[in-house]
Design a protein around this motif. Structure first.
Motif, PDB file in Angstrom:
ATOM      1  N   SER A  15      54.179  36.678  40.408  1.00  0.00           N
ATOM      2  CA  SER A  15      53.834  35.765  39.317  1.00  0.00           C
ATOM      3  C   SER A  15      54.753  36.019  38.132  1.00  0.00           C
ATOM      4  N   ARG A  16      54.772  35.060  37.230  1.00  0.00           N
ATOM      5  CA  ARG A  16      55.591  35.157  36.017  1.00  0.00           C
ATOM      6  C   ARG A  16      54.781  34.607  34.854  1.00  0.00           C
ATOM      7  N   GLY A  17      55.112  35.104  33.672  1.00  0.00           N
ATOM      8  CA  GLY A  17      54.470  34.610  32.469  1.00  0.00           C
ATOM      9  C   GLY A  17      53.137  35.276  32.218  1.00  0.00           C
ATOM     10  N   CYS A  18      52.467  34.847  31.164  1.00  0.00           N
ATOM     11  CA  CYS A  18      51.194  35.435  30.784  1.00  0.00           C
ATOM     12  C   CYS A  18      50.443  34.463  29.868  1.00  0.00           C
ATOM     13  N   PRO A  19      49.126  34.367  30.037  1.00  0.00           N
ATOM     14  CA  PRO A  19      48.356  33.444  29.213  1.00  0.00           C
ATOM     15  C   PRO A  19      48.013  34.009  27.832  1.00  0.00           C
ATOM     16  N   PHE A  20      48.328  35.275  27.582  1.00  0.00           N
ATOM     17  CA  PHE A  20      47.985  35.915  26.312  1.00  0.00           C
ATOM     18  C   PHE A  20      49.177  35.924  25.364  1.00  0.00           C
ATOM     19  N   SER A  21      48.974  36.325  24.133  1.00  0.00           N
ATOM     20  CA  SER A  21      50.038  36.332  23.126  1.00  0.00           C
ATOM     21  C   SER A  21      50.156  37.697  22.449  1.00  0.00           C
ATOM     22  N   CYS A  22      50.131  38.766  23.211  1.00  0.00           N
ATOM     23  CA  CYS A  22      50.223  40.112  22.647  1.00  0.00           C
ATOM     24  C   CYS A  22      51.601  40.321  22.024  1.00  0.00           C
ATOM     25  N   SER A  23      51.645  40.773  20.793  1.00  0.00           N
ATOM     26  CA  SER A  23      52.905  40.923  20.068  1.00  0.00           C
ATOM     27  C   SER A  23      53.789  42.023  20.647  1.00  0.00           C
ATOM     28  N   TYR A  24      53.227  42.969  21.362  1.00  0.00           N
ATOM     29  CA  TYR A  24      53.978  44.111  21.885  1.00  0.00           C
ATOM     30  C   TYR A  24      54.521  43.892  23.297  1.00  0.00           C
ATOM     31  N   CYS A  25      54.201  42.772  23.914  1.00  0.00           N
ATOM     32  CA  CYS A  25      54.507  42.583  25.329  1.00  0.00           C
ATOM     33  C   CYS A  25      55.580  41.518  25.540  1.00  0.00           C
ATOM     34  N   LEU A  26      56.572  41.841  26.370  1.00  0.00           N
ATOM     35  CA  LEU A  26      57.635  40.890  26.666  1.00  0.00           C
ATOM     36  C   LEU A  26      57.139  39.682  27.453  1.00  0.00           C
ATOM     37  N   SER A  27      56.075  39.841  28.207  1.00  0.00           N
ATOM     38  CA  SER A  27      55.554  38.721  28.991  1.00  0.00           C
ATOM     39  C   SER A  27      54.996  37.617  28.112  1.00  0.00           C
ATOM     40  N   SER A  28      54.668  37.928  26.864  1.00  0.00           N
ATOM     41  CA  SER A  28      54.106  36.905  25.979  1.00  0.00           C
ATOM     42  C   SER A  28      55.155  35.902  25.513  1.00  0.00           C
ATOM     43  N   ILE A  29      56.415  36.181  25.786  1.00  0.00           N
ATOM     44  CA  ILE A  29      57.485  35.247  25.427  1.00  0.00           C
ATOM     45  C   ILE A  29      57.315  33.943  26.190  1.00  0.00           C
ATOM     46  N   ASP A  30      56.930  34.073  27.446  1.00  0.00           N
ATOM     47  CA  ASP A  30      56.734  32.910  28.308  1.00  0.00           C
ATOM     48  C   ASP A  30      55.236  32.642  28.413  1.00  0.00           C
ATOM     49  N   LYS A  31      54.741  31.644  27.718  1.00  0.00           N
ATOM     50  CA  LYS A  31      53.299  31.365  27.647  1.00  0.00           C
ATOM     51  C   LYS A  31      52.743  30.741  28.928  1.00  0.00           C
ATOM     52  N   CYS A  32      53.613  30.261  29.787  1.00  0.00           N
ATOM     53  CA  CYS A  32      53.182  29.581  30.999  1.00  0.00           C
ATOM     54  C   CYS A  32      53.012  30.592  32.132  1.00  0.00           C
ATOM     55  N   LEU A  33      51.812  30.681  32.670  1.00  0.00           N
ATOM     56  CA  LEU A  33      51.543  31.557  33.805  1.00  0.00           C
ATOM     57  C   LEU A  33      51.762  30.767  35.086  1.00  0.00           C
ATOM     58  N   ARG A  34      52.634  31.264  35.953  1.00  0.00           N
ATOM     59  CA  ARG A  34      52.897  30.576  37.207  1.00  0.00           C
ATOM     60  C   ARG A  34      53.012  31.591  38.338  1.00  0.00           C
ATOM     61  N   ASP A  40      54.167  43.418  38.347  1.00  0.00           N
ATOM     62  CA  ASP A  40      53.618  42.069  38.259  1.00  0.00           C
ATOM     63  C   ASP A  40      52.422  42.099  37.307  1.00  0.00           C
ATOM     64  N   ARG A  41      52.675  41.919  36.028  1.00  0.00           N
ATOM     65  CA  ARG A  41      51.634  42.087  35.004  1.00  0.00           C
ATOM     66  C   ARG A  41      50.422  41.188  35.203  1.00  0.00           C
ATOM     67  N   THR A  42      50.633  40.041  35.796  1.00  0.00           N
ATOM     68  CA  THR A  42      49.532  39.086  35.935  1.00  0.00           C
ATOM     69  C   THR A  42      49.107  38.909  37.387  1.00  0.00           C
ATOM     70  N   PHE A  43      49.373  39.896  38.218  1.00  0.00           N
ATOM     71  CA  PHE A  43      49.081  39.833  39.643  1.00  0.00           C
ATOM     72  C   PHE A  43      47.640  39.429  39.928  1.00  0.00           C
ATOM     73  N   ASN A  44      46.703  39.971  39.187  1.00  0.00           N
ATOM     74  CA  ASN A  44      45.283  39.755  39.476  1.00  0.00           C
ATOM     75  C   ASN A  44      44.659  38.618  38.668  1.00  0.00           C
ATOM     76  N   CYS A  45      45.452  37.744  38.088  1.00  0.00           N
ATOM     77  CA  CYS A  45      44.892  36.625  37.327  1.00  0.00           C
ATOM     78  C   CYS A  45      44.331  35.537  38.230  1.00  0.00           C
ATOM     79  N   ARG A  46      44.810  35.464  39.440  1.00  0.00           N
ATOM     80  CA  ARG A  46      44.266  34.516  40.412  1.00  0.00           C
ATOM     81  C   ARG A  46      43.811  35.293  41.637  1.00  0.00           C
TER      82      ARG A  46
END
Length: 84
Positions: A4-23, A49-55
């Motif tokens: 997976s890529r992206g993240c639905p959250f907006s944490c200021s410390y995390c690089l994954s928050s740059i891409d708001k779209c979770l796919r 995979d930071r968002t592996f368990n989101c789905r």
């Protein structure tokens, strides 16, 4: 490896928050890559995979595939952060 890529959250410390779209990557392609690692007896496969368990269905499809096809030669590890 990542499924997976992206993240639905907006944490200021995390690089994954740059891409708001979770796919999520196509599960067929993920399984194909897993089979390659298994067939070639790659000793270590790391999921970063930071968002592996989101789905749940996606995560379970990956782990089920590994459990059904693993020959005991490849060590699979997972680094995940988010619980969506």
């Amino acid at each position: 490896m990542s499924s997976s890529r992206g993240c639905p959250f907006s944490c200021s410390y995390c690089l994954s928050s740059i891409d708001k779209c979770l796919r999520f990557r196509d599960i067929g392609l993920v399984k194909k890559e897993l089979q390659f690692f298994i067939d070639h007896e790659v000793p270590q496969v790391k999921f970063v995979d930071r968002t592996f368990n989101c789905r749940h269905d996606h995560a379970m499809a990956v782990w089920s595939y590994i459990m059904e096809h693993d020959r005991g030669k490849t060590n699979f590890t997972l680094r995940s952060r988010q619980i969506c």
